[in-house]
Every structure is written in structure tokens, then in C-alpha cells.
Design a protein around this motif. Structure first.
Motif: not given
Length: 136
Positions: A28-41, A54-60
Motif C-alpha cells: 500500500w505504501v508503494q501502490a498509493f503512497n500510504f505512510h506507516i505510522i506505527s507497527n507493533v505486536v 496522503e489525504d489523512g485517512f487511517a488504514v489499519n
């Protein structure tokens, strides 16, 4: 509805389940320029990655929690939450680019009479996406 307070609702997020959340988030980062905000177990056993468009919508994106049984995904038309829609300026180029990233064209491009050009693709983890190219 008289007497009822007006409440404004805002969509908080969309949540995708994936066998490999890291790989899916990177797509999703490559395809639509999403940004990873956090990555946890998390404490209940799943990897949980919060992304933002890019427009601020959250995708988990997460995998199964401990002992959680997952059903199959469905990249074809179906009931329920059916697809993500993305505006594009060149639908042909976007289809080619996304296929290069591993997406599969399912339908289109379709010339909607009096409307946009649209196409549907299967993204990783059987997520259905729609591309929309508005008329000029």
C-alpha cells in the motif's frame, strides 16, 4: 427527529486483515503512497500496522489475533464492504503500474455513460480496489 441533537460522524479507519501485515503495508505504501505510522505486536498476538493515506485517512492492517479464525477474502463483487475507490488521472497507466506491483485486473476499464472511466483490481489479500478517472 425533532428534539434530537445533531451529531457529526467521521469515519475513523478501515481495517484490513493480512497473513503478512508488513508485506501488505509495504504494498500500500508503494501502490498509493500510504505512510506507516506505527507497527507493533499487540498483547493479543497480532502484528498491528497503522497506515495513513496522503489525504489523512487511517488504514489499519493486522494479521489474526491469537486463536482468531479468518475467513477468505473476496476480490470480486460481493455484499458488505466491497472496495476502496481511488481517483486517478490516467487509468490505463495506473492499471499497468498496479499490475506491476502484483495487482490483478478484474473488470474494465469501463466507460460509464455520462460518468467516469472505472476499473476494478484485486490487491494483495483479496482486497478489491476501484480506480476512477473523472471525465475531462
Amino acid at each position: 427527529m425533532e428534539g434530537r441533537d445533531v451529531v457529526t460522524y467521521r469515519i475513523n479507519h478501515i481495517h484490513l486483515k493480512a497473513a503478512d501485515p508488513q508485506k501488505t503495508a509495504e504494498w500500500w505504501v508503494q501502490a498509493f503512497n500510504f505512510h506507516i505510522i506505527s507497527n507493533v505486536v499487540r498483547s493479543f498476538g497480532d502484528r498491528f500496522i497503522r497506515c495513513q493515506s496522503e489525504d489523512g485517512f487511517a488504514v489499519n492492517i493486522s494479521n489474526a489475533r491469537t486463536d482468531e479464525k479468518m475467513g477468505d477474502g473476496d476480490p470480486d463483487a460481493h455484499w458488505g464492504l466491497e472496495h476502496f475507490g481511488f481517483d486517478v488521472t490516467d487509468i490505463g497507466a495506473e492499471i499497468e503500474r498496479l499490475e506491476g506491483l502484483g495487482a490483478t485486473l478484474k473488470e474494465g476499464p469501463i466507460d460509464v455513460p455520462g460518468g467516469p472511466l472505472i476499473a476494478f483490481l484485486a490487491a494483495p489479500d483479496d482486497v478489491r480496489i476501484e480506480l476512477i478517472q473523472p471525465r475531462e
